[in-house]
Motif scaffolding. Structure first.
Motif, mmCIF file in Angstrom:
data_model
loop_
_atom_site.group_PDB
_atom_site.id
_atom_site.type_symbol
_atom_site.label_atom_id
_atom_site.label_comp_id
_atom_site.label_asym_id
_atom_site.label_seq_id
_atom_site.Cartn_x
_atom_site.Cartn_y
_atom_site.Cartn_z
ATOM 1 N N LEU A 1 33.527 53.776 58.119
ATOM 2 C CA LEU A 1 32.192 54.000 57.551
ATOM 3 C C LEU A 1 32.210 54.670 56.183
ATOM 4 N N GLY A 2 33.395 54.832 55.580
ATOM 5 C CA GLY A 2 33.471 55.432 54.246
ATOM 6 C C GLY A 2 33.772 56.917 54.291
ATOM 7 N N ASP A 3 33.934 57.497 53.110
ATOM 8 C CA ASP A 3 34.391 58.888 52.950
ATOM 9 C C ASP A 3 35.771 59.085 53.580
ATOM 10 N N LEU A 4 36.697 58.267 53.112
ATOM 11 C CA LEU A 4 38.092 58.393 53.527
ATOM 12 C C LEU A 4 38.753 59.570 52.814
ATOM 13 N N VAL A 5 38.241 59.909 51.638
ATOM 14 C CA VAL A 5 38.959 60.806 50.726
ATOM 15 C C VAL A 5 38.270 62.160 50.534
ATOM 16 N N ASP A 6 39.003 63.053 49.869
ATOM 17 C CA ASP A 6 38.576 64.409 49.453
ATOM 18 C C ASP A 6 38.604 65.401 50.627
ATOM 19 N N ARG A 7 38.835 66.666 50.264
ATOM 20 C CA ARG A 7 38.918 67.818 51.181
ATOM 21 C C ARG A 7 40.284 67.933 51.859
ATOM 22 N N GLY A 8 40.666 66.993 52.697
ATOM 23 C CA GLY A 8 41.941 67.082 53.412
ATOM 24 C C GLY A 8 43.109 66.766 52.492
ATOM 25 N N ALA A 9 44.328 66.929 53.039
ATOM 26 C CA ALA A 9 45.533 66.796 52.221
ATOM 27 C C ALA A 9 46.022 65.348 52.091
ATOM 28 N N HIS A 10 45.441 64.418 52.848
ATOM 29 C CA HIS A 10 46.019 63.073 52.932
ATOM 30 C C HIS A 10 45.058 61.969 52.500
ATOM 31 N N SER A 11 44.338 62.204 51.423
ATOM 32 C CA SER A 11 43.398 61.167 50.958
ATOM 33 C C SER A 11 44.113 59.849 50.692
ATOM 34 N N LEU A 12 45.245 59.910 50.008
ATOM 35 C CA LEU A 12 45.959 58.684 49.653
ATOM 36 C C LEU A 12 46.504 57.986 50.896
ATOM 37 N N GLU A 13 47.116 58.760 51.794
ATOM 38 C CA GLU A 13 47.729 58.166 52.976
ATOM 39 C C GLU A 13 46.676 57.517 53.892
ATOM 40 N N VAL A 14 45.545 58.198 54.059
ATOM 41 C CA VAL A 14 44.458 57.627 54.862
ATOM 42 C C VAL A 14 43.966 56.332 54.212
ATOM 43 N N SER A 15 43.778 56.374 52.906
ATOM 44 C CA SER A 15 43.244 55.207 52.193
ATOM 45 C C SER A 15 44.211 54.034 52.259
ATOM 46 N N GLU A 16 45.503 54.332 52.119
ATOM 47 C CA GLU A 16 46.500 53.249 52.192
ATOM 48 C C GLU A 16 46.512 52.604 53.579
ATOM 49 N N LEU A 17 46.374 53.433 54.611
ATOM 50 C CA LEU A 17 46.339 52.882 55.968
ATOM 51 C C LEU A 17 45.127 51.973 56.158
ATOM 52 N N VAL A 18 43.958 52.447 55.738
ATOM 53 C CA VAL A 18 42.731 51.657 55.893
ATOM 54 C C VAL A 18 42.826 50.368 55.070
ATOM 55 N N MET A 19 43.351 50.481 53.856
ATOM 56 C CA MET A 19 43.488 49.303 52.988
ATOM 57 C C MET A 19 44.417 48.266 53.617
ATOM 58 N N ARG A 20 45.523 48.753 54.188
ATOM 59 C CA ARG A 20 46.489 47.825 54.784
ATOM 60 C C ARG A 20 45.894 47.138 56.020
ATOM 61 N N LEU A 21 45.259 47.920 56.899
ATOM 62 C CA LEU A 21 44.673 47.330 58.106
ATOM 63 C C LEU A 21 43.570 46.336 57.746
ATOM 64 N N THR A 22 42.820 46.657 56.696
ATOM 65 C CA THR A 22 41.771 45.744 56.235
ATOM 66 C C THR A 22 42.396 44.456 55.692
ATOM 67 N N GLY A 23 43.450 44.609 54.926
ATOM 68 C CA GLY A 23 44.134 43.446 54.372
ATOM 69 C C GLY A 23 44.720 42.543 55.446
ATOM 70 N N GLU A 24 45.102 43.144 56.552
ATOM 71 C CA GLU A 24 45.667 42.375 57.670
ATOM 72 C C GLU A 24 44.594 41.810 58.594
#
Ligand SMILES: [Mn+2]
Length: 345
Positions: A54-77
């Motif tokens: 639902l969005g807001d994958l990023v900011d505040r926590g330490a793993h914005s990039l890692e969370v985003s990469e996971l979501v991007m990859r699963l979406t791509g698949e």
């Protein structure tokens, strides 16, 4: 179990809608595990369920990039889809140096630093964010980050994509059958020209209202989390006169994030105050200790907010990520150790 029909008569796959993650990878993983996704099998679900972020994958926590990469990859698949939150929107707008977004915001300053330090990994993610749609509407289920605001939807009506362009957006046959999608504000000419021309615009552009919510005069002036005195507050649109401001012509369940909710306590599936409201924090603090560290609750509520950052923001070192399971109509949540000890609102 009732199956949901899609626009072309197919059957919508079972979906888990995931609320605001804000860089908290351990809490996301705990929630995925609670939903039955198997980390050892690259987050596949034994029943082939799909994830809808639902969005807001990023900011505040330490793993914005890692969370985003996971979501991007699963979406791509083809195993997931994702819509845009205001934090993705702000990051892309900063990256594009759009008017009013040239400088990082208080809320994304650390993420911006990380983007500059790890450009090579962030660039594909920013491209993914830039193309995220604003909403999906299936038969019986609609998702958007903040709210279906009537006037803003009407202003953006020309940008409603057809089922055919949905198929293009998702590029997966069995997913490409939503009735409606609002496409990315960064890829649609009409919305792009609607971007605010100055910093801190009084009237937000239509697409910003859909992912940030709209404001109404506050009961009384109040200090926001930055200590700034405000006279306007975000609307608790789910508690107010639907006919005035919302598009609610059908009986679809609306699932949103954004509003710093708690996992359901006393059968409450949306918070009683909007984010930024002076009484929200005390409500969160009063009830946070009664929230189990994980759980699942059935609900027939028509509007369900699965942003459980209300718990993350007030609890000591805990992060929470929530989900709404469709067609089971169940909210599910799990917690994990928070990845940053100091949180910015
Ligand atoms: Mn948000």
């Amino acid at each position: 179990m009732m199956k949901t029909r899609t626009a072309d008569g197919g059957v919508l796959p079972s979906i888990d809608c995931i609320g605001d993650i804000h860089g908290e990878l351990p809490a996301l993983e705990a929630t995925l595990a609670e939903l039955g996704y198997e980390k050892a099998k690259d987050w596949k679900h034994p029943e082939g369920r799909r994830l809808l972020f639902l969005g807001d994958l990023v900011d505040r926590g330490a793993h914005s990039l890692e969370v985003s990469e996971l979501v991007m990859r699963l979406t791509g698949e083809g195993r997931a889809a994702c819509i845009m939150g205001n934090h993705e929107y702000n990051l892309v707008a900063w990256d594009m140096r759009l008017p009013g977004y040239e400088k990082p915001k208080h809320s994304n300053a650390r993420t911006v630093e990380d983007v500059e330090a790890r450009r090579g990994r962030w660039n594909p993610v920013l491209g993914f964010f830039r193309a995220l749609p604003l909403s999906y509407a299936f038969e019986g289920l609609r998702v958007i980050h903040a709210c279906w605001h009537r006037e803003s939807l009407e202003a953006a009506a020309a940008l409603r994509a057809s089922a055919e362009s949905m198929a293009h957006v998702l590029a997966v046959p069995e997913w490409g059958r939503a009735h409606l999608a609002l496409t990315s504000p960064f890829t649609e000419t009409g919305l792009k020209t609607g971007l605010p021309p100055k910093p801190a615009p009084k009237e937000d552009a239509a697409h910003e209202v859909l992912i940030k919510g709209y404001e109404v005069p506050a009961d009384r002036p109040f200090q926001d989390s930055d200590g700034k005195v405000r006279t306007m507050a975000r609307a608790t649109w789910w508690l107010q006169d639907a006919a005035r401001t919302l598009v609610l012509q059908d009986d679809a369940v609306e699932v949103v994030g954004h509003y710093w909710n708690l996992p359901p306590v006393v059968e409450q599936f949306c918070p009683p105050f909007p984010s930024g409201h002076p009484d929200l924090r005390s409500w969160q603090k009063r009830l946070a200790s009664s929230v189990p560290s994980r759980g699942r609750v059935h609900t027939d509520a028509k509007t369900v907010c699965v942003d459980y950052n209300g718990l993350t923001l007030v609890s000591d070192g805990i992060a929470c990520v929530g989900a709404y399971r469709w067609p089971e109509r169940e909210v599910v949540w799990a917690t994990a150790a928070r990845t940053r000890t100091v949180l910015d609102d």
